[in-house]
Design an enzyme around this catalytic site. Structure first.
Site, PDB file in Angstrom:
ATOM      1  N   PRO A  78       0.861  -1.188   0.000  1.00 16.80           N
ATOM      2  CA  PRO A  78       0.000   0.000   0.000  1.00 16.80           C
ATOM      3  C   PRO A  78       0.893   1.233   0.000  1.00 16.80           C
ATOM      4  O   PRO A  78       1.963   1.216   0.614  1.00 16.80           O
ATOM      5  CB  PRO A  78      -0.771  -0.125   1.316  1.00 16.80           C
ATOM      6  CG  PRO A  78      -0.034  -1.108   2.141  1.00 16.80           C
ATOM      7  CD  PRO A  78       0.867  -1.902   1.274  1.00 16.80           C
ATOM      8  N   CYS A  79       0.488   2.277  -0.704  1.00 14.52           N
ATOM      9  CA  CYS A  79       1.405   3.422  -0.727  1.00 14.52           C
ATOM     10  C   CYS A  79       0.796   4.637  -0.057  1.00 14.52           C
ATOM     11  O   CYS A  79       1.244   5.751  -0.258  1.00 14.52           O
ATOM     12  CB  CYS A  79       1.855   3.730  -2.148  1.00 14.52           C
ATOM     13  SG  CYS A  79       0.506   4.121  -3.204  1.00 14.52           S
ATOM     14  N   GLN A  80      -0.243   4.413   0.787  1.00 17.82           N
ATOM     15  CA  GLN A  80      -0.761   5.554   1.547  1.00 17.82           C
ATOM     16  C   GLN A  80       0.348   6.049   2.460  1.00 17.82           C
ATOM     17  O   GLN A  80       1.123   5.254   2.986  1.00 17.82           O
ATOM     18  CB  GLN A  80      -1.932   5.162   2.460  1.00 17.82           C
ATOM     19  CG  GLN A  80      -3.120   4.571   1.775  1.00 17.82           C
ATOM     20  CD  GLN A  80      -3.063   3.045   1.838  1.00 17.82           C
ATOM     21  OE1 GLN A  80      -2.014   2.462   1.629  1.00 17.82           O
ATOM     22  NE2 GLN A  80      -4.200   2.441   2.117  1.00 17.82           N
TER      23      GLN A  80
END
Ligand SMILES: C[S@@+](CC[C@H](N)C(=O)[O-])C[C@H]1O[C@@H](n2cnc3c(N)ncnc32)[C@H](O)[C@@H]1O
Length: 355
Positions: free
Chosen positions: A78-80
């Protein structure tokens, strides 16, 4: 060839790699419901519930792999919360999930890796993040390229785009992305994907487990395979207000088609979107509020979303309905994964790809 799937979720990407002939030995994630689904559908692969930001997780992976060499790593971190702020330093702990992928590649030296992210990652911080990722893998001895791929080009009935990094160990060659299989005018549509499934207009809230018609398209035949029981096909029982509001939206329309004063509580971007049956769907997301069936006054069921993501009907989702929607929405469409798998295999085994 052995593969491991980091941030595996329910395993859409690894389902594609399995179909392309890889032996996926483990999926690692920290969401237990997604891992239950992974385990049920991945032919004996281990489902490891662990935090990938912790170094000891890699000792667990070593134990599972045993004497098997990990040939390929696939990952959907995830790249949040991605950050280059402060000292503009990629080693910032907010990027620790991505750093886990570098760590895995450094440790196992696979022949190839695939990383999947949202397209917006390509331009984040003016492309600095993307540049840093390419530079770091290069330093580890890989030829790496990234590209935004459209799932519809590979036969998925959905306008979903994803940023894909492909890395090939320098001694083995250069990345080669799979060629599109479908031209835009021949993209598979929502109707191609869903028209054989029961509409559930009279059975809201209860699971329908029987197919009531024969498959009508080649895609429906592909998705059904030999499956004789319908899974995850339960219609949401919306409030009367939701049913009355969506009834006013024509096929292919959205909140802009509503009369003044109606549906005002949701008036943003993709609110009250009714799919166009003759086009691929919009990008399936992890919720189940804003996108509606092209024909019925309800959101698609988990199975309908799974069809739009190219999960075959015998791929069964477990967990609460909210968890199931999340698993489907988070996934790489297996058909896209399949073509990526074939492309990787072609390079590292020097076979012809399907391009
Ligand atoms: C975009 S999804 C991956 C989807 C998957 N590639 C697929 O095709 O089905 C990202 C996953 O990362 C997992 N995740 C987030 N933080 C994690 C962590 N610290 N350790 C392990 N997994 C994590 C989430 O639970 C989620 O399932």
């Amino acid at each position: 060839m052995y593969a491991i799937d980091l941030f595996a979720g329910c395993g859409g990407l690894s389902k594609g790699f399995m179909d392309a002939g890889f032996d996926v030995i483990a999926g690692i994630d920290n969401d237990s419901a997604a891992l239950e689904t992974f385990k049920l559908n991945h032919n004996g692969a281990a489902a490891l519930n662990a935090d990938l930001s912790k170094p000891e997780t890699f000792d667990e992976i070593d134990r599972i792999a045993g004497s098997r060499h990990i040939d390929v790593i696939i990952a959907g971190p995830p790249c949040q919360g991605f950050s280059l702020t402060g000292p503009r330093n990629f080693d910032d702990k907010r990027n620790k999930l991505y750093l886990a992928v570098f760590e895995a590649v450094k440790r196992y030296k696979p022949q190839a890796f695939i990383i999947e992210n949202v397209p917006g990652m390509a331009t984040l911080y003016n492309g600095e993040i993307r540049g840093e990722i390419l530079k770091r893998f290069k330093a580890l001895g890989y030829n790496v390229e990234c590209r935004i791929l459209a799932a519809a080009d590979y036969g998925v009935p959905q306008m979903r785009k994803r940023l894909i990094f492909m890395g090939i160990r320098e001694d083995l060659g250069a990345p080669c992305f799979p060629a599109p299989q479908f031209a835009p005018e021949n993209y598979r549509t929502c109707r191609d994907a869903l028209s054989d499934l029961p509409g559930l207009t009279d059975t809201l809230g209860t699971e329908e487990s029987e197919y009531t018609s024969a498959p009508k398209t080649e895609y429906q035949r592909l998705m059904r395979g030999g499956c004789s029981v319908l899974h995850n096909h339960t219609a949401t029982n919306h409030t009367q207000m939701v049913k009355d509001t969506i009834a006013l939206v024509p096929e292919g329309g959205n909140y802009r088609d509503l009369p003044k004063g109606v549906g005002e509580s949701r008036r943003f971007h993709e609110a009250w979107t009714r799919y166009d049956g003759n086009k691929p769907s919009r990008t399936i997301d992890t919720g189940h509020r804003n996108h509606f069936h092209y024909e019925y006054n309800r959101v698609p069921t988990v199975r309908e979303n799974a069809r739009l993501q190219s999960f075959p009907d015998d791929f069964v989702f477990v967990g609460t309905r909210t968890q199931q929607y999340r698993q489907v929405g988070n996934a790489v469409p297996p058909l896209m994964g399949y073509h990526l798998g074939l492309a990787v295999k072609a390079v590292i085994s020097k076979e012809d790809g399907d391009g």
